[in-house]
Write a protein that holds these residues in place. Structure first.
Motif, PDB file in Angstrom:
ATOM      1  N   UNK A 153       2.456  16.319 -16.815  1.00  0.00           N
ATOM      2  CA  UNK A 153       3.380  17.025 -16.700  1.00  0.00           C
ATOM      3  C   UNK A 153       4.566  17.451 -17.775  1.00  0.00           C
ATOM      4  N   UNK A 154       5.553  18.101 -17.576  1.00  0.00           N
ATOM      5  CA  UNK A 154       6.425  18.502 -18.843  1.00  0.00           C
ATOM      6  C   UNK A 154       7.708  18.392 -17.939  1.00  0.00           C
ATOM      7  N   UNK A 155       8.778  17.319 -18.852  1.00  0.00           N
ATOM      8  CA  UNK A 155      10.163  17.168 -18.312  1.00  0.00           C
ATOM      9  C   UNK A 155      10.866  18.435 -18.621  1.00  0.00           C
ATOM     10  N   UNK A 156      11.148  18.884 -17.422  1.00  0.00           N
ATOM     11  CA  UNK A 156      12.200  20.438 -17.576  1.00  0.00           C
ATOM     12  C   UNK A 156      13.621  20.045 -18.274  1.00  0.00           C
ATOM     13  N   UNK A 157      13.784  18.537 -18.300  1.00  0.00           N
ATOM     14  CA  UNK A 157      15.340  18.441 -19.127  1.00  0.00           C
ATOM     15  C   UNK A 157      15.040  18.266 -20.523  1.00  0.00           C
ATOM     16  N   UNK A 158      13.690  17.685 -20.878  1.00  0.00           N
ATOM     17  CA  UNK A 158      13.913  17.403 -22.454  1.00  0.00           C
ATOM     18  C   UNK A 158      12.445  18.305 -23.112  1.00  0.00           C
ATOM     19  N   UNK A 166      13.563  26.255  -9.446  1.00  0.00           N
ATOM     20  CA  UNK A 166      12.634  25.796  -8.281  1.00  0.00           C
ATOM     21  C   UNK A 166      11.142  26.066  -8.582  1.00  0.00           C
ATOM     22  N   UNK A 167      10.362  25.029  -8.576  1.00  0.00           N
ATOM     23  CA  UNK A 167       8.897  25.005  -8.818  1.00  0.00           C
ATOM     24  C   UNK A 167       8.149  25.409  -7.723  1.00  0.00           C
ATOM     25  N   UNK A 178      16.554   5.763 -13.405  1.00  0.00           N
ATOM     26  CA  UNK A 178      15.784   5.882 -12.157  1.00  0.00           C
ATOM     27  C   UNK A 178      14.708   6.826 -12.437  1.00  0.00           C
ATOM     28  N   UNK A 179      13.638   6.718 -11.610  1.00  0.00           N
ATOM     29  CA  UNK A 179      12.254   7.504 -11.958  1.00  0.00           C
ATOM     30  C   UNK A 179      12.089   8.725 -11.236  1.00  0.00           C
ATOM     31  N   UNK A 180      13.105   8.983 -10.146  1.00  0.00           N
ATOM     32  CA  UNK A 180      13.019  10.017  -9.417  1.00  0.00           C
ATOM     33  C   UNK A 180      12.844  11.357 -10.107  1.00  0.00           C
ATOM     34  N   UNK A 181      11.850  12.127  -9.937  1.00  0.00           N
ATOM     35  CA  UNK A 181      11.231  13.501 -10.584  1.00  0.00           C
ATOM     36  C   UNK A 181      11.613  14.604  -9.874  1.00  0.00           C
ATOM     37  N   UNK A 182      12.083  14.520  -8.709  1.00  0.00           N
ATOM     38  CA  UNK A 182      12.434  15.865  -8.035  1.00  0.00           C
ATOM     39  C   UNK A 182      12.900  16.910  -8.936  1.00  0.00           C
ATOM     40  N   UNK A 183      12.258  17.959  -8.921  1.00  0.00           N
ATOM     41  CA  UNK A 183      12.936  19.271  -9.691  1.00  0.00           C
ATOM     42  C   UNK A 183      12.821  19.119 -11.231  1.00  0.00           C
ATOM     43  N   UNK A 184      12.444  18.035 -11.567  1.00  0.00           N
ATOM     44  CA  UNK A 184      12.514  17.586 -13.077  1.00  0.00           C
ATOM     45  C   UNK A 184      11.086  17.694 -13.775  1.00  0.00           C
ATOM     46  N   UNK A 185      10.081  17.492 -13.019  1.00  0.00           N
ATOM     47  CA  UNK A 185       8.761  17.395 -13.743  1.00  0.00           C
ATOM     48  C   UNK A 185       7.901  18.346 -13.249  1.00  0.00           C
ATOM     49  N   UNK A 186       7.508  19.356 -14.097  1.00  0.00           N
ATOM     50  CA  UNK A 186       6.548  20.395 -13.702  1.00  0.00           C
ATOM     51  C   UNK A 186       4.990  19.950 -14.214  1.00  0.00           C
ATOM     52  N   UNK A 242       8.703  27.420 -23.990  1.00  0.00           N
ATOM     53  CA  UNK A 242       9.378  28.525 -24.095  1.00  0.00           C
ATOM     54  C   UNK A 242      10.866  28.486 -23.432  1.00  0.00           C
ATOM     55  N   UNK A 243      10.564  28.186 -22.132  1.00  0.00           N
ATOM     56  CA  UNK A 243      11.809  28.335 -21.168  1.00  0.00           C
ATOM     57  C   UNK A 243      12.747  27.202 -21.569  1.00  0.00           C
ATOM     58  N   UNK A 244      12.175  25.833 -21.833  1.00  0.00           N
ATOM     59  CA  UNK A 244      13.201  24.926 -21.927  1.00  0.00           C
ATOM     60  C   UNK A 244      13.860  25.098 -23.362  1.00  0.00           C
ATOM     61  N   UNK A 245      13.249  25.568 -24.310  1.00  0.00           N
ATOM     62  CA  UNK A 245      13.779  25.929 -25.608  1.00  0.00           C
ATOM     63  C   UNK A 245      14.740  26.881 -25.449  1.00  0.00           C
ATOM     64  N   UNK A 246      15.045  27.896 -24.550  1.00  0.00           N
ATOM     65  CA  UNK A 246      15.766  28.931 -24.508  1.00  0.00           C
ATOM     66  C   UNK A 246      17.151  28.422 -24.457  1.00  0.00           C
ATOM     67  N   UNK A 247      18.407  29.070 -25.097  1.00  0.00           N
ATOM     68  CA  UNK A 247      19.466  28.414 -25.253  1.00  0.00           C
ATOM     69  C   UNK A 247      20.279  28.471 -23.912  1.00  0.00           C
TER      70      UNK A 247
END
Length: 351
Positions: free
Chosen positions: A143-148, A48-49, A177-185, A35-40
């Motif tokens: 996990x969920x990709x917070x970008x996509x 911050x996780x 790159x595979x760095x997932x800091x702040x990107x994967x919840x 729901x957050x990721x789909x918010x405009x």
């Protein structure tokens, strides 16, 4: 999903540092993230996780949207003649999960008892204690990709585990790159617990327990009890005295460097590693520099274990993150000047 404004983060960090989040969203299921990721207005870089708050130092209020992970649940996924595959929600308390696995008769995590924090934070830090690391029992995670908003399933080979390190602590480098800091919840974590269990008793404290009790072939529950007893004797309860556990990583050096230090300080605590390097006890180095029991403002070094920095101000007049980091930098300088070793902090500094 619950979103709150101007939330005190003091109850949500084990140091007990007073800070506030401008906004905090409680993540209790996957749909909350989607729901957050789909918010405009969604901007993943402005989040911050937050798990159990056991490995952070807050140096100020957070303007980012804090995603407090509270996904619960634990279950057995598979059992066969080789072992058990178990899963826990990222918001489960780590120690409670360890105790639950043992209560079911599934050994393997007992050396990791009483480590504060949540299950979802455990792979990020690759937690470890008394000769066992999370990566030794890790199977996979969701996990969920917070970008996509895309779901991710990562196995051991994807997580780049190292000493108190993982892919979740590094920024992405380059387009692929595979760095997932702040990107994967992280939402759920799975562990493989083999039936062919053998106690890990290599660390001095556990070997001492074997000698004291005469129990040379302890059960998983006995190892669990020993670890809890050892940790309680050495480490303060965050509910009583705020802290973030071990504040510095144990440094590794070459055999030549270790020999040089032993020549000057024969009592230095050190452990040979399989790759030929030597791990030094950071707590011993700090104690040797005279820091045990010392304070800077309301931040101090614990009297029983120099590796732990504590909040001497309590909940009513807590230390600040600035005081903690000032103390940490002074300790780093002392250790470097005496031993030529740079200590690296474990907690994430946020603010």
């Amino acid at each position: 999903m619950v979103v709150e404004n101007h939330v005190s983060l003091q109850p949500f960090n084990t140091f007990g540092i007073a800070a506030r989040a401008q906004r905090l969203a409680r993540i209790r299921r996957d749909d909350d993230v989607l729901a957050l990721v789909r918010h405009p207005d969604w901007r993943p870089q402005e989040t911050f996780i937050l798990g159990g708050g056991s490995n952070i130092v807050l140096t100020g209020d957070l303007r980012q949207l804090v995603l407090k992970v509270e996904i619960s649940g634990r279950r057995l996924l598979r059992e066969d003649e080789r072992g058990w595959l178990v899963e826990a929600g990222a918001g489960e308390r780590w120690h409670d999960f360890v105790a639950w696995t043992l209560a079911q008769g599934w050994p393997g995590l007992e050396n990791l008892a009483l480590i504060p924090g949540t299950v979802g934070a455990a792979p990020v830090q690759n937690i470890g204690a008394y000769g066992v690391e999370l990566q030794d029992r890790f199977h996979s995670l969701d996990a969920i990709d917070l970008e996509t908003g895309e779901p991710l399933t990562l196995r051991h080979e994807h997580c780049a585990f190292g000493y108190r390190d993982s892919v979740f602590k590094h920024e992405r480098s380059g387009a692929h790159g595979m760095g997932l800091k702040g990107r994967a919840l992280i939402t759920r974590v799975r562990f493989w617990l083999p039936r062919r269990w053998r106690p890990a008793l290599g660390y001095q404290d556990l070997a001492r327990k074997v000698a004291e009790t005469g129990i040379t072939d302890p059960t998983p529950r006995q190892v669990f009890d020993w670890v809890c007893e050892i940790r309680r004797a050495k480490l303060p309860d965050p509910a009583v005295l705020g802290n973030a556990g071990s504040f510095f990583k144990n440094p590794t050096v070459t055999p030549e460097q270790c020999a040089d230090i032993i020549g000057r300080d024969p009592q230095v605590v050190h452990y040979p590693l399989p790759d030929g390097t030597i791990k030094l006890a950071a707590g011993w180095l700090i104690d040797a520099c005279g820091w045990k029991g010392k304070s800077v403002g309301r931040a101090g070094v614990y009297e029983k274990q120099a590796l732990v920095l504590v909040n001497r101000g309590g909940r009513e007049d807590p230390c600040t993150g600035g005081e903690v980091m000032t103390l940490a930098r002074l300790i780093q300088t002392s250790v470097y000047e005496r031993f030529g070793i740079r200590l690296e902090p474990e907690p994430v500094v946020v603010g």
